[in-house]
Structures are given as structure tokens and as C-alpha cells.
Design an enzyme around this catalytic site. Sequence first.
Site: not given
Ligand code: CA
Length: 439
Positions: A135, A137, A142, A151, A207, A209, A241, A245, A248, A252, A261, A265, A367, A381
Site C-alpha cells: 500500500d 501513500y 491526504h 506536525r 481509507e 483508495e 484499507d 488509528r 497504529q 508504527y 492495518k 483490507t 488514501t 482527516e
Molecule cells: Ca492506506
Amino acid sequence: MINETHARELTSWVPGAESAGGEFPIQNLPLGAFIPKTGGPARLGVAIGDRILDLRAASEDGLLTGASEVAASACKDSTLNGLMALGPLHWHSLRLELSRLLRTGSDRRANTEPHLRRHAEVDMVVPASIGDYTDFYTSIHHATNAGRIFRPENPLYPNFEHLPVGYHGRASSIVVSGHPCRRPWGQLRRGGEPAPVFAPTEKLDFELELAAFVGPGNRLGEPIPIGASDQHVFGMCLLNDWSARDIQAWEYQPLGPFLGKSFLTSISPWVVTMEALAPFRMPMVAGPARVQIPGYLADAELARRSALDIEVEVALQTAGMRREGVRPLVLARAGFAQQYWSIFQMLTHHASNGCNLRPGDLLGTGTISGREPGEEGCLLEKTRNGAEPIELPTGEVRRFLEDGDEVIMHARCARDGFVTIGFGECRGRIEPPIACGNS
Ligand code: CA
């Protein structure tokens, strides 16, 4: 290349092929695999209008005479892998033959009709044996929106504009539309608490996708040049996906997504081929701060037709909405053409170290989000990680998904001068967790 199979004048003798809002006109001809409700092994099929043409039966009945012998033979398999391995010339000969068989005026209608099935007579299954799933990104909107939550000063990681970021996903837990999503347990650390707990996820997300199925692929150690990359993409489907959260966020670092994840799927069962998508290819859209694309991912000619004008959409229907007869609420719509990296760049980058891609491997796009409100491809998001809940028509609110919620994804391609085609749907309903040992 645009050819006679894309002509807007073409119609089919199959019921529903020209119905308004129909997703499977004769210009589409997506491929999938199904098991008859009466039982037996999986069979390949092509969706046309309200029906599915049983490709195995058509092949065995000698109806695919215009297709190459190898393509006709691959139609007798129970997965698309054999056909995917053959490459664009064989894919084209099969598509042309199916188009001629199913179009209005075909002199083989009487022989073909017995091999049509209704969607209600079959269960769709994962269309290929997926050896590996990766997968990516690749939506800059996104990446920017999601990055800004964590951030605010520096939402994009410095590598984003230099390479298509990806992670290795889990192939064994890929399911087709309709399969429920069991809420996973996992280690998570609630806000303000020093230690993690083992509990059902409290931040279950989707997500939105698309995904590309790999065609012939490459031998180990031999990269795929960008100029040849479009010979290696068989077709596309929708992909959800599912993401936990909180699991994750805790797990991660430093190796990327894992159990947050890998629990599930979902994909849509019909693979829309690259040839069906030919009218909807367009130039790449320049990103807001695009840096020099590295040479191994740059091909000026291919870049003029690397983006795909596919509109994607995700809707939510809660158990409460179903009880009150409230239709699914569309949460987001976004355009895949805005993606920063193309599926061809993803494929070439993936194989650039010599890693072998095999027929049936699946490459998720990441995403898909747009720049504007209403174009966010996941709840993280849309709700700003739960800070801005969504209000639903029933008065319910959602920060993340709750048990009983159903997530429904659609995609379609529309362009003046061509017949609109669709991807079918990718849906999944959240089921309550099953306890895992001593928790
Ligand atoms: Ca994804």
C-alpha cells in the site's frame, strides 16, 4: 489506445447494459471471479449490465474464438492470475472478442445467452490469488491534511516529493466487498495515559483508495523501466484499507504499520481493465511544490497519460440510519487524477531495487483525498483525529466507526464523448470485537 470497444455508439443485447447510472455498459467489461450459490469451484466472469457472463462456460463452449487460444484457455481458471500474466496483447484480444460477442446484433447471442448469470445467483470472491499486497501513500492532499494533525508546522515528510512512499501490507486478509469488518483488539495508549492497554480499537477508520493489479511483472533482480511500466498494470479496483488509528499510533515507530492495518483490507470484486480506463487517462497534475522527479521515475511521454480521471466516493450508513430508513450519507468525494504519483511510478519504484512483482500482486494507491473540505478520504482527516465529530441525519455523531456502521465506496469515470463506466462497490459493516485471551 482508444479502439472500437470504447465507441459510445456501442450497445449490448444484455439487459441493463444501457440503464441510466449503470456501471457496467459494454464499454467497461470488468473481470472478476464468482462461486455459484449452488456451489462448485470459483469461475471467472465479466460483468455486463445486470448480468455476469460465465467466462469458463463461454470458453468451453468455443465462443471465444477471436481471443487468442491462451487467453481463452486462461478464462477457464478460477483466478485471474493466468490472464494477468499474459500481457496487454492477450488482454486486448479477449476484450475485443467479448465486446463483439455481447454487442447488439451479435450473431452469437443465442449461444451466449445460456451462459449469463444474475448477480443474485453468485457470490463474488477475491478475483486473483494475491501473493503480495503493497500500500502506497501518494495523495499529497491526504499526506498534507493527515500530517498537519500531528506536525502542523511541517506536515509533509521530506521524502514525499521524491518517491512514492509505501509499506508492505498483508495479502491473506484481503476480502471482497460485503465481508464484515470485525473490530480488532490491539495494544493502544489512550491520551494522557502513560502505559498501553490491550483493548478493542477505539479509533476504527476506513481509507478510500484504489488499487492496481500487477500483470506480467518482473524477474527477481530485473527492474521494470518506467517506459515499460504500463505493460505491467492489468486493471484497477476499489480498496478500503481499514485502519485502527490508536493501534497504529502506538506500534508504527520505527517499522511502519503492522497490526493496525493487517486485520482486514476490502476490495471491490470487479477489476476494471486498463484498456477500459484508456479514455480516462490524462496528464499528471503538477503538485504545489513538485521537485525534480528522479530520472528512473520520469517518462515525458507516459506522464501525458499517467493520471486517471476516476472520481471516488465514500458513504456511511449507521445501524441507526438503517433502522430509520435513512440513506447512506456521502462523507467524501475526491478525484484520483490529483494523485501526486501515478500507478506506473508506484510499480517502477517498487521494482527498482530488483524486487520481483508477480501477476496478481496488488498495489494500493493510499488514501485518496482532495484539497477541499468534503474531499477527505478517511475519518482521521475528516474529524481531525476525532476533534471535530461528524453529525449524522439521525442526530448521531461519529469521530470514528462504531459497531454496526457500514462503509460504502464507489468509483466512476466520466468524460465527454465516452460512455460513463463504474467500479461497482466496496462495502463492509463493522462487527463487534471477539475477546482475545486474558485481556
Ligand atoms: Ca492506506
